[in-house]
Design an enzyme around this catalytic site. Structure first.
Site, short mmCIF file in Angstrom:
data_model
loop_
_atom_site.label_atom_id
_atom_site.label_comp_id
_atom_site.label_asym_id
_atom_site.label_seq_id
_atom_site.Cartn_x
_atom_site.Cartn_y
_atom_site.Cartn_z
N HIS A 1 -80.07 -6.12 -20.69
CA HIS A 1 -81.62 -6.80 -20.48
C HIS A 1 -81.79 -8.05 -21.40
CE1 HIS A 1 -85.07 -5.04 -18.05
NE2 HIS A 1 -85.49 -6.09 -18.53
N THR B 1 -82.73 -0.74 -11.88
CA THR B 1 -82.57 -0.98 -13.45
C THR B 1 -82.94 0.23 -14.21
OG1 THR B 1 -83.35 -3.49 -13.26
CG2 THR B 1 -83.77 -2.33 -15.43
N TYR C 1 -92.34 -15.19 -24.36
CA TYR C 1 -92.26 -14.05 -23.46
C TYR C 1 -90.86 -14.34 -22.66
CZ TYR C 1 -92.03 -11.88 -19.04
OH TYR C 1 -91.42 -11.12 -18.02
N ARG D 1 -83.53 -7.89 -24.58
CA ARG D 1 -84.89 -7.10 -24.63
C ARG D 1 -85.50 -5.75 -24.76
NH1 ARG D 1 -87.68 -12.06 -22.85
NH2 ARG D 1 -89.29 -10.84 -21.38
N TYR E 1 -87.83 -1.13 -10.65
CA TYR E 1 -88.23 -0.33 -11.82
C TYR E 1 -88.85 0.92 -11.14
CZ TYR E 1 -88.17 -4.08 -15.21
OH TYR E 1 -87.46 -5.19 -16.12
N ARG F 1 -91.43 -6.60 -28.07
CA ARG F 1 -91.33 -7.80 -28.48
C ARG F 1 -92.16 -8.42 -29.50
NH1 ARG F 1 -89.64 -7.73 -22.97
NH2 ARG F 1 -91.68 -8.45 -22.29
N LYS G 1 -78.08 -1.29 -12.63
CA LYS G 1 -78.11 -2.61 -13.83
C LYS G 1 -78.43 -1.75 -15.20
CE LYS G 1 -80.55 -6.83 -14.79
NZ LYS G 1 -81.61 -6.92 -15.60
N SER H 1 -87.25 -9.66 -9.11
CA SER H 1 -87.73 -8.77 -10.07
C SER H 1 -88.90 -7.76 -9.44
CB SER H 1 -88.23 -9.35 -11.20
OG SER H 1 -89.04 -8.54 -12.05
N GLN I 1 -84.77 -6.05 -6.90
CA GLN I 1 -84.65 -4.82 -8.20
C GLN I 1 -85.70 -4.07 -8.33
OE1 GLN I 1 -86.78 -5.81 -11.40
NE2 GLN I 1 -85.92 -3.86 -12.12
C1 FMN Z 1 -88.42 -12.95 -19.21
C2 FMN Z 1 -87.45 -12.08 -18.63
C3 FMN Z 1 -87.86 -10.97 -17.82
C4 FMN Z 1 -87.01 -10.33 -17.45
N1 FMN Z 1 -87.47 -9.07 -16.19
C5 FMN Z 1 -86.44 -8.34 -15.86
C6 FMN Z 1 -86.77 -7.60 -14.85
O1 FMN Z 1 -88.10 -7.81 -14.31
N2 FMN Z 1 -86.15 -6.58 -14.16
C7 FMN Z 1 -84.71 -6.51 -14.93
O2 FMN Z 1 -83.97 -5.72 -14.36
N3 FMN Z 1 -84.35 -7.55 -15.68
C8 FMN Z 1 -85.12 -8.21 -16.22
N4 FMN Z 1 -84.84 -9.26 -17.27
C9 FMN Z 1 -83.29 -9.14 -17.77
C10 FMN Z 1 -82.46 -10.18 -16.84
O3 FMN Z 1 -82.43 -9.48 -15.42
C11 FMN Z 1 -81.21 -10.11 -17.25
O4 FMN Z 1 -80.37 -8.73 -17.65
C12 FMN Z 1 -81.13 -11.03 -18.81
O5 FMN Z 1 -81.97 -11.96 -18.45
C13 FMN Z 1 -79.62 -11.70 -18.78
O6 FMN Z 1 -79.62 -12.42 -20.06
P1 FMN Z 1 -79.73 -13.95 -20.08
O7 FMN Z 1 -81.43 -14.02 -20.02
O8 FMN Z 1 -79.44 -14.23 -21.59
O9 FMN Z 1 -79.06 -14.64 -19.08
C14 FMN Z 1 -85.64 -10.14 -17.62
C15 FMN Z 1 -85.18 -11.10 -18.64
C16 FMN Z 1 -85.94 -12.12 -19.21
C17 FMN Z 1 -85.61 -13.12 -20.01
#
Ligand code: FMN
Length: 381
Positions: free
Chosen positions: A275, A155, A24, A278, A129, A164, A251, A106, A127
């Site tokens: 993101h 976001t 995850y 993701r 949603y 995923r 974002k 988050s 943050q």
């Molecule tokens: C496990 C996971 C959960 C995430 N959950 C959120 C989230 O809840 N809200 C959000 O805006 N971005 C979320 N993101 C995106 C991160 O804020 C960020 O944009 C991203 O991880 C940056 O890339 P990096 O992991 O390579 O540093 C998540 C990323 C990961 C890896």
């Protein structure tokens, strides 16, 4: 702890977490093209060092959204990270404060906004949603304001939860699917189970207060998934901006056009982000679109950036391509999953030391005053 880099922390996290939880955190959406692009395009950049500069004194300090940053890196919002370590968000929030860098909670965190506010002396970012119910959004924004958050980060790139494939295979779906494979894998991670059963927090605590009818984390997760708001447009952003009294960040920006629109709608900053690969698979790497976006709006609003940070060198890469500051998600999440609070401390210490090394080796005294042309695209052979 003998981790010499973030990848060492990742390897420990991989050993310690059940497969479903590790994948995850580490995974990306669909074919993971964008995850790979984020990293590959960072690696393609080259430094043009200035080797006749005295670097005995170095400055890494700056501000991000008006908050002091000992170095230009904020902890990006990472949903459900409290499933990797009990009270994970609280440890990360404290570690960020100790390191002097911003922390963004988050909207899908395990610890609530109020829990995090209780362990912080300084403001953090929250943050958001968007949910379909405007009264829920209004309430979430009011709670972030009441918790003293200095910035609201909206976001934009989760219109729907993208797929995923690893999560689907692992049963990390809504509703969660328990398979014999999950159970056997969990049993192989008894120390993680032993740690997690001590946790008071097993739900999305911020969201749980918005939907008391959800009797447990599974029904809450189903409700959250079914109620994400896919209708975000300029009017929605204007509405959120009007509710929020402090710094407002958008974002998930990947084009100059969206960056300009965010500025015109009242954003104080944007995060150039996909993101972490993701959401939209096939989106460009964030480092490739950063320079043009920074040139177009960087004089008026803060252009923050994330996507693929593995070392402090990546912070210089992004700053050299026009970012005002960076965010990082997986790097600190791996630290947390590996060693709890100490792991986040270690991740931040490693990134800061690598940043200092890169600054010295490129002849950079001050991270806010990078020499033009310091970070170049590698010349073709
Ligand atoms: C496990 C996971 C959960 C995430 N959950 C959120 C989230 O809840 N809200 C959000 O805006 N971005 C979320 N993101 C995106 C991160 O804020 C960020 O944009 C991203 O991880 C940056 O890339 P990096 O992991 O390579 O540093 C998540 C990323 C990961 C890896």
């Amino acid at each position: 702890m003998d981790a010499v880099n973030i990848d060492d922390l990742r390897k420990v996290a991989k050993r310690r977490l059940p497969k479903a939880v590790y994948e995850y955190v580490a995974g990306g959406s669909y074919r993971e093209l964008t995850v790979a692009r984020n990293r590959a395009d960072l690696d393609r950049l080259a430094f043009a060092p200035n080797n006749m500069v005295d670097v005995r004194q170095q400055n890494t300090a700056t501000t991000m959204l008006g908050d002091p940053a000992a170095f230009p890196l904020a902890l990006a919002p990472v949903g459900m990270v409290g499933l990797t370590w009990p009270d994970g968000e609280l440890h990360a929030a404290r570690a960020a404060e100790a390191a002097g860098v911003p922390f963004c909670l988050s909207g899908f965190s395990i610890a609530s906004i109020e829990d995090v506010a209780a362990v912080r002396k300084t403001p953090f970012w929250s943050q958001l949603y968007m949910m379909q119910q405007m009264e829920v959004n209004e309430h979430l924004i009011a709670r972030a304001a009441a918790a003293g958050c200095s910035a609201l980060v909206m976001t934009l790139d989760v219109h729907v939860h993208s797929q995923r494939w690893a999560d689907n295979r692992n049963g990390l779906t809504s509703p969660i699917r328990v398979t014999p494979g999950n159970v056997i894998d969990m049993m192989g991670h008894l120390p993680w189970i032993a740690r997690m059963v001590t946790s008071k927090r097993w739900t999305f605590a911020t969201m749980a207060k918005e939907h008391p009818q959800a009797s447990n984390v599974l029904s809450l997760a189903a409700w959250v998934n079914a109620n994400l708001f896919a209708g975000i447009d300029e009017g929605t952003i204007r509405w959120v901006r009007a509710q929020w009294p402090r710094k407002f960040v958008v974002k998930g920006i990947l084009t100059v056009d969206d960056a300009k629109r965010a500025r015109d709608l009242g954003a104080d900053a944007i995060v150039v982000s996909n993101h972490g690969g993701r959401q939209l698979d096939g989106a460009p790497s964030t480092i490739s679109v950063l320079p043009e976006i920074a040139r177009s709006v960087g004089g008026e609003i803060e252009v923050l950036w994330d996507g693929g940070v593995l070392t402090g060198f990546d912070i210089v890469r992004a700053m050299g391509r026009g970012a005002h500051g960076c965010l990082s998600g997986r790097a600190w999440a791996y630290g947390l999953a590996a060693h709890g609070r100490k792991g986040v401390d270690r991740a931040l210490a490693l990134l800061r030391q690598e940043l200092l090394d890169c600054m010295a080796l490129t002849g950079t005294q001050d991270i806010t005053k990078l020499a033009p042309g310091l970070v170049t695209t590698e010349p073709p052979l």
